[in-house]
Design a protein around this motif. Structure first.
Motif, PDB file in Angstrom:
ATOM      1  N   ALA A 214      54.973  42.017  42.374  1.00 40.10           N
ATOM      2  CA  ALA A 214      54.107  40.991  42.969  1.00 40.10           C
ATOM      3  C   ALA A 214      52.896  41.632  43.637  1.00 40.10           C
ATOM      4  N   SER A 215      53.119  42.733  44.343  1.00 41.03           N
ATOM      5  CA  SER A 215      52.004  43.390  45.036  1.00 41.03           C
ATOM      6  C   SER A 215      51.010  43.975  44.059  1.00 41.03           C
ATOM      7  N   ILE A 216      51.506  44.608  42.989  1.00 40.65           N
ATOM      8  CA  ILE A 216      50.586  45.228  42.043  1.00 40.65           C
ATOM      9  C   ILE A 216      49.869  44.181  41.196  1.00 40.65           C
ATOM     10  N   SER A 217      50.516  43.033  40.950  1.00 44.16           N
ATOM     11  CA  SER A 217      49.848  41.970  40.199  1.00 44.16           C
ATOM     12  C   SER A 217      48.686  41.381  40.999  1.00 44.16           C
ATOM     13  N   GLY A 218      48.901  41.198  42.316  1.00 42.67           N
ATOM     14  CA  GLY A 218      47.808  40.721  43.156  1.00 42.67           C
ATOM     15  C   GLY A 218      46.683  41.731  43.233  1.00 42.67           C
ATOM     16  N   GLY A 219      47.039  43.017  43.320  1.00 47.90           N
ATOM     17  CA  GLY A 219      46.018  44.053  43.377  1.00 47.90           C
ATOM     18  C   GLY A 219      45.223  44.151  42.095  1.00 47.90           C
ATOM     19  N   LEU A 220      45.907  44.051  40.946  1.00 44.99           N
ATOM     20  CA  LEU A 220      45.208  44.116  39.665  1.00 44.99           C
ATOM     21  C   LEU A 220      44.305  42.907  39.454  1.00 44.99           C
ATOM     22  N   SER A 221      44.734  41.747  39.924  1.00 41.22           N
ATOM     23  CA  SER A 221      43.874  40.568  39.805  1.00 41.22           C
ATOM     24  C   SER A 221      42.612  40.730  40.647  1.00 41.22           C
ATOM     25  N   MET A 222      42.754  41.346  41.828  1.00 41.32           N
ATOM     26  CA  MET A 222      41.600  41.623  42.667  1.00 41.32           C
ATOM     27  C   MET A 222      40.666  42.621  41.988  1.00 41.32           C
ATOM     28  N   ALA A 223      41.249  43.663  41.396  1.00 41.83           N
ATOM     29  CA  ALA A 223      40.448  44.653  40.690  1.00 41.83           C
ATOM     30  C   ALA A 223      39.722  44.028  39.502  1.00 41.83           C
ATOM     31  N   PHE A 224      40.407  43.137  38.795  1.00 44.80           N
ATOM     32  CA  PHE A 224      39.779  42.449  37.657  1.00 44.80           C
ATOM     33  C   PHE A 224      38.594  41.609  38.113  1.00 44.80           C
ATOM     34  N   MET A 225      38.747  40.906  39.220  1.00 40.59           N
ATOM     35  CA  MET A 225      37.660  40.081  39.735  1.00 40.59           C
ATOM     36  C   MET A 225      36.439  40.934  40.069  1.00 40.59           C
ATOM     37  N   LEU A 226      36.661  42.099  40.650  1.00 40.33           N
ATOM     38  CA  LEU A 226      35.557  42.982  41.010  1.00 40.33           C
ATOM     39  C   LEU A 226      34.905  43.589  39.773  1.00 40.33           C
TER      40      LEU A 226
END
Length: 222
Positions: free
Chosen positions: A153-165
């Motif tokens: 869950a933590s890495i999925s949220g982080g990857l989604s943030m990275a994708f947005m950037l």
């Protein structure tokens, strides 16, 4: 993992905002309001979890704006309350951080989508998979739903943030990888450990606090 409006704009920004609003409204619709209003203990747990999450999210580290890493804690809330109340409690925590100035009002929705909605959906998805495919076992629930689930869950949220950037050309893929993505696996174990410890304590001493845990099925019938 906070985003600010000067970092993001355009269709992806608004799509994430709309996604957060959709799931927030759906959570409001699905939430067991009657039970919450009639159960004083549940009210205390719900509000206490929101305050604890707000304090937890203040502990963060990062170099560039938008590339900060912190504990997520959404998996515990999802297992305790279900995805609907978890989204609502976490939204209250995000609201508190925004009011005190640690987050930005304009990017409230996209922060909520990446930090709250996606981790909650991943957590509940793993729980549903375990319930459907695996035997009801105390250690299976604890290890897969709490420990592994929290890390994913933590890495999925982080990857989604990275994708947005990345998709908005805020930072290059190399910069995002060097300052953010390569450190995400390092937070998976402590995230899983933190959630696992909390869930273990509740499963042993207060299983009635966990909405998704049936002590009779997971312990008594073993």
């Amino acid at each position: 993992m906070s985003l600010t409006p000067d970092l993001l704009s355009g269709p992806w920004f608004w799509l994430a905002q709309a996604g957060y609003v959709f799931f927030l409204l759906f959570a409001v619709y699905r939430a067991p309001w009657k039970t919450l209003f009639n159960n004083r203990q549940l009210q205390h747990l719900f509000l206490g979890a929101a305050v604890a999450l707000m304090l937890l999210w203040q502990l963060r580290a990062g170099i560039s704006p938008g590339l900060a890493i912190h504990f997520v804690g959404i998996t515990v809330l999802t297992l305790m309350f279900g995805w609907d109340l978890a989204i609502l409690a976490a939204s209250m925590a995000l609201l508190g951080l925004t009011v005190v100035g640690q987050e930005n009002w304009q990017s409230f929705g996209v922060n909520g989508f990446c930090t709250i909605v996606i981790p909650a959906l991943v957590s509940i998805g793993i729980l549903r998979f375990v319930e459907a495919k695996l035997a009801k076992n105390f250690f299976v629930y604890l290890f897969l739903c709490a420990f592994i689930g929290a890390g994913l869950a933590s890495i999925s949220g982080g990857l989604s943030m990275a994708f947005m950037l990345w998709i908005n050309d805020v930072y290059s893929l190399e910069k995002i990888h060097n300052e953010y993505i390569q450190y995400l696996p390092l937070i998976m174990f402590p995230e899983g450990l933190l959630n696992g410890i909390i869930m273990t304590a509740m499963m042993v001493f207060h299983p009635d606090w966990i909405r998704t845990f049936d002590a009779k099925a997971y312990i008594d019938e073993q």
